[in-house]
Write a protein that holds these residues in place. Structure first.
Motif, PDB file in Angstrom:
ATOM      1  N   LEU A  33       0.835  -1.208   0.000  1.00 47.19           N
ATOM      2  CA  LEU A  33       0.000   0.000   0.000  1.00 47.19           C
ATOM      3  C   LEU A  33       0.870   1.259   0.000  1.00 47.19           C
ATOM      4  O   LEU A  33       0.618   2.205  -0.761  1.00 47.19           O
ATOM      5  CB  LEU A  33      -0.921  -0.010   1.218  1.00 47.19           C
ATOM      6  N   MET A  34       1.909   1.269   0.834  1.00 45.37           N
ATOM      7  CA  MET A  34       2.789   2.437   0.897  1.00 45.37           C
ATOM      8  C   MET A  34       3.565   2.612  -0.399  1.00 45.37           C
ATOM      9  O   MET A  34       3.784   3.738  -0.854  1.00 45.37           O
ATOM     10  CB  MET A  34       3.735   2.311   2.090  1.00 45.37           C
ATOM     11  N   TYR A  35       3.985   1.502  -1.001  1.00 42.35           N
ATOM     12  CA  TYR A  35       4.733   1.571  -2.267  1.00 42.35           C
ATOM     13  C   TYR A  35       3.869   2.153  -3.383  1.00 42.35           C
ATOM     14  O   TYR A  35       4.304   3.050  -4.118  1.00 42.35           O
ATOM     15  CB  TYR A  35       5.233   0.178  -2.634  1.00 42.35           C
ATOM     16  N   VAL A  36       2.648   1.648  -3.509  1.00 42.93           N
ATOM     17  CA  VAL A  36       1.743   2.150  -4.548  1.00 42.93           C
ATOM     18  C   VAL A  36       1.411   3.619  -4.306  1.00 42.93           C
ATOM     19  O   VAL A  36       1.391   4.434  -5.249  1.00 42.93           O
ATOM     20  CB  VAL A  36       0.457   1.296  -4.596  1.00 42.93           C
ATOM     21  N   THR A  37       1.168   3.975  -3.035  1.00 44.33           N
ATOM     22  CA  THR A  37       0.892   5.373  -2.697  1.00 44.33           C
ATOM     23  C   THR A  37       2.077   6.263  -3.054  1.00 44.33           C
ATOM     24  O   THR A  37       1.913   7.365  -3.589  1.00 44.33           O
ATOM     25  CB  THR A  37       0.587   5.509  -1.191  1.00 44.33           C
ATOM     26  N   SER A  38       3.295   5.775  -2.786  1.00 40.25           N
ATOM     27  CA  SER A  38       4.504   6.524  -3.120  1.00 40.25           C
ATOM     28  C   SER A  38       4.638   6.723  -4.623  1.00 40.25           C
ATOM     29  O   SER A  38       4.942   7.831  -5.088  1.00 40.25           O
ATOM     30  CB  SER A  38       5.738   5.797  -2.571  1.00 40.25           C
ATOM     31  N   LEU A  39       4.403   5.655  -5.396  1.00 38.56           N
ATOM     32  CA  LEU A  39       4.500   5.755  -6.851  1.00 38.56           C
ATOM     33  C   LEU A  39       3.492   6.757  -7.403  1.00 38.56           C
ATOM     34  O   LEU A  39       3.838   7.617  -8.224  1.00 38.56           O
ATOM     35  CB  LEU A  39       4.274   4.387  -7.496  1.00 38.56           C
ATOM     36  N   ILE A  40       2.253   6.653  -6.937  1.00 36.60           N
ATOM     37  CA  ILE A  40       1.203   7.550  -7.440  1.00 36.60           C
ATOM     38  C   ILE A  40       1.491   8.992  -7.030  1.00 36.60           C
ATOM     39  O   ILE A  40       1.414   9.921  -7.847  1.00 36.60           O
ATOM     40  CB  ILE A  40      -0.178   7.103  -6.917  1.00 36.60           C
ATOM     41  N   THR A 279      13.306   4.033   2.759  1.00 36.73           N
ATOM     42  CA  THR A 279      12.986   3.480   1.445  1.00 36.73           C
ATOM     43  C   THR A 279      11.498   3.407   1.139  1.00 36.73           C
ATOM     44  O   THR A 279      11.123   3.289  -0.032  1.00 36.73           O
ATOM     45  CB  THR A 279      13.582   2.065   1.298  1.00 36.73           C
ATOM     46  N   ILE A 280      10.648   3.443   2.166  1.00 35.34           N
ATOM     47  CA  ILE A 280       9.217   3.288   1.929  1.00 35.34           C
ATOM     48  C   ILE A 280       8.401   4.433   2.529  1.00 35.34           C
ATOM     49  O   ILE A 280       7.611   5.075   1.836  1.00 35.34           O
ATOM     50  CB  ILE A 280       8.706   1.944   2.506  1.00 35.34           C
ATOM     51  N   VAL A 281       8.597   4.705   3.819  1.00 41.91           N
ATOM     52  CA  VAL A 281       7.735   5.659   4.525  1.00 41.91           C
ATOM     53  C   VAL A 281       7.960   7.087   4.039  1.00 41.91           C
ATOM     54  O   VAL A 281       7.012   7.781   3.648  1.00 41.91           O
ATOM     55  CB  VAL A 281       7.945   5.563   6.048  1.00 41.91           C
ATOM     56  N   THR A 282       9.219   7.551   4.056  1.00 44.56           N
ATOM     57  CA  THR A 282       9.495   8.935   3.655  1.00 44.56           C
ATOM     58  C   THR A 282       9.141   9.194   2.193  1.00 44.56           C
ATOM     59  O   THR A 282       8.529  10.232   1.889  1.00 44.56           O
ATOM     60  CB  THR A 282      10.971   9.288   3.921  1.00 44.56           C
ATOM     61  N   PRO A 283       9.479   8.300   1.235  1.00 48.29           N
ATOM     62  CA  PRO A 283       9.033   8.531  -0.142  1.00 48.29           C
ATOM     63  C   PRO A 283       7.513   8.611  -0.277  1.00 48.29           C
ATOM     64  O   PRO A 283       7.013   9.337  -1.141  1.00 48.29           O
ATOM     65  CB  PRO A 283       9.581   7.306  -0.896  1.00 48.29           C
ATOM     66  N   MET A 284       6.795   7.878   0.575  1.00 52.75           N
ATOM     67  CA  MET A 284       5.335   7.950   0.543  1.00 52.75           C
ATOM     68  C   MET A 284       4.839   9.290   1.087  1.00 52.75           C
ATOM     69  O   MET A 284       3.867   9.869   0.588  1.00 52.75           O
ATOM     70  CB  MET A 284       4.735   6.806   1.375  1.00 52.75           C
ATOM     71  N   LEU A 285       5.523   9.818   2.119  1.00 54.37           N
ATOM     72  CA  LEU A 285       5.078  11.056   2.771  1.00 54.37           C
ATOM     73  C   LEU A 285       5.444  12.311   1.985  1.00 54.37           C
ATOM     74  O   LEU A 285       4.776  13.336   2.117  1.00 54.37           O
ATOM     75  CB  LEU A 285       5.680  11.144   4.174  1.00 54.37           C
ATOM     76  N   ASN A 286       6.508  12.241   1.189  1.00 58.94           N
ATOM     77  CA  ASN A 286       7.006  13.442   0.507  1.00 58.94           C
ATOM     78  C   ASN A 286       5.951  14.179  -0.318  1.00 58.94           C
ATOM     79  O   ASN A 286       5.852  15.405  -0.237  1.00 58.94           O
ATOM     80  CB  ASN A 286       8.206  13.093  -0.371  1.00 58.94           C
ATOM     81  N   PRO A 287       5.149  13.488  -1.156  1.00 56.37           N
ATOM     82  CA  PRO A 287       4.127  14.222  -1.912  1.00 56.37           C
ATOM     83  C   PRO A 287       3.142  14.956  -1.006  1.00 56.37           C
ATOM     84  O   PRO A 287       2.711  16.064  -1.341  1.00 56.37           O
ATOM     85  CB  PRO A 287       3.423  13.112  -2.710  1.00 56.37           C
ATOM     86  N   PHE A 288       2.804  14.360   0.128  1.00 53.48           N
ATOM     87  CA  PHE A 288       1.886  15.024   1.060  1.00 53.48           C
ATOM     88  C   PHE A 288       2.572  16.206   1.736  1.00 53.48           C
ATOM     89  O   PHE A 288       1.970  17.264   1.936  1.00 53.48           O
ATOM     90  CB  PHE A 288       1.392  14.030   2.105  1.00 53.48           C
ATOM     91  N   ILE A 289       3.841  16.044   2.092  1.00 55.79           N
ATOM     92  CA  ILE A 289       4.588  17.122   2.749  1.00 55.79           C
ATOM     93  C   ILE A 289       4.700  18.331   1.830  1.00 55.79           C
ATOM     94  O   ILE A 289       4.523  19.480   2.252  1.00 55.79           O
ATOM     95  CB  ILE A 289       5.990  16.637   3.165  1.00 55.79           C
ATOM     96  N   TYR A 290       4.984  18.083   0.550  1.00 56.07           N
ATOM     97  CA  TYR A 290       5.197  19.190  -0.375  1.00 56.07           C
ATOM     98  C   TYR A 290       3.907  19.754  -0.967  1.00 56.07           C
ATOM     99  O   TYR A 290       3.906  20.851  -1.502  1.00 56.07           O
ATOM    100  CB  TYR A 290       6.126  18.758  -1.512  1.00 56.07           C
ATOM    101  N   SER A 291       2.806  19.007  -0.890  1.00 48.99           N
ATOM    102  CA  SER A 291       1.568  19.487  -1.500  1.00 48.99           C
ATOM    103  C   SER A 291       0.587  20.072  -0.495  1.00 48.99           C
ATOM    104  O   SER A 291      -0.047  21.100  -0.751  1.00 48.99           O
ATOM    105  CB  SER A 291       0.888  18.360  -2.281  1.00 48.99           C
TER     106      SER A 291
END
Length: 315
Positions: A33-40, A279-291
């Motif tokens: 789930l986190m990987y797919v969320t990160s990719l999207i 490798t998983i959590v921070t890449p997933m959070l980055n789009p939310f942090i920046y948007s």
């Protein structure tokens, strides 16, 4: 060891998290789930920056490149980790292991250079606003980006050269979910003191050096912000840095814990969860942090969704 008793290792076994099947299924579901969320999320940031003229500025140029690196890093590690969850062998080939390790550290090192460059971008924007467009022109941005990749390559070159020819004679079991440097080096049947030293020095120089540059930039930024007479002006200036500071804290905190320690072998299980953060959590959070904290990104996303809905209704 007698040369005749040595066997050449052709593959490694990645132990992963070694839990009961129920726990492994739960971890697989969460990581997927986190990987797919990160990719999207990161792909969305890249498309927004490329497609919306309002985001055609140096800051968003580097944000988009950071998102690209997030997609690349997670895709280097996570798919194999997910596949091994239900694999009986949990194997990765010798060449595949070295390739995964090389690209993980190359892309990860590039991220730290990009984060340092982004802090410099904020420094110029806040401390020299009238000269910002002149200093951070297109040529400068491209040069800083290419310099980040070259610097990352050079930072891992010595440890890669020293590690590649080392002999692996067995055992071939890596106590990790990917081919990280420390657990791989533990399997070498030769003296690894020089390789470990090079690994430690390159990590320390990269992490602490880029962190120092980031710290110097933010020291000048904070001094400049406190000189702004109005409270509203100070809040506006600081708000442009909050997202970057959050990401820097997440990355540097876990990475320094994992890699900038002379002795790493006794806390491998802790390292696994710290690596999950990188490798998983921070890449997933980055789009939310920046948007979520950025009105321009939210407006661009809102307009993009609106145009997509209009396009669907016209089909």
């Amino acid at each position: 060891m007698d040369q005749r008793n040595k066997t050449i290792v052709t593959e490694f076994i990645l132990l992963g998290f070694q839990n009961r099947k129920e726990v492994e299924i739960l971890l697989f579901s969460g990581f997927l789930l986190m990987y797919v969320t990160s990719l999207i999320g990161n792909t969305m940031i890249i498309l927004l920056v490329c497609g919306d003229y309002r985001l055609h500025s140096p800051m968003y140029f580097f944000v988009a490149n950071l998102s690209f690196l997030e997609v690349a890093i997670t895709s280097t590690v996570v798919p194999k980790m997910l596949a091994n969850t239900f694999s009986l062998t949990k194997a990765i080939s010798f060449a595949g292991c070295l390739t995964q390790s090389f690209f993980y550290f190359l892309l990860g090192s590039t991220e730290f250079f990009i984060l340092a460059v982004m802090s410099f971008d904020r420094y110029v924007a806040i401390c020299h606003p009238l000269r910002y467009a002149i200093i951070m022109n297109k040529q400068t941005c491209i040069s800083l980006l290419l310099g980040s990749y070259v610097g990352a390559f050079l930072s891992i070159l010595a440890s890669s050269i020293l590690t590649a020819p080392l002999p692996f004679c067995g055992p071939n079991v890596i106590n990790h979910f990917f081919c990280d440097s420390a657990p791989v080096l533990k399997l070498v049947c030769a003296d690894i003191s020089l390789a470990e030293l090079a690994d430690f020095v390159s990590s320390a120089v990269l992490l602490l050096g880029s962190l120092l540059l980031t710290g110097v930039s933010y020291t000048y930024i904070i001094i400049t912000i406190f000189r702004i007479p109005s409270v509203q002006g100070r809040q506006k200036a600081f708000s442009t840095c909050v997202s970057h500071i959050t990401v820097v804290t997440l990355y540097y905190g876990s990475s320094i814990f994992i890699y900038v320690r002379p002795q790493k072998g006794n806390v491998m299980d802790v390292n696994k969860f710290a690596t999950v953060l990188n490798t998983i959590v921070t890449p997933m959070l980055n789009p939310f942090i920046y948007s979520l904290r950025n009105e321009k990104v939210k407006d661009s996303l809102r307009d993009g969704v609106y145009k997509y809905v209009i396009m669907l209704t016209n089909l």
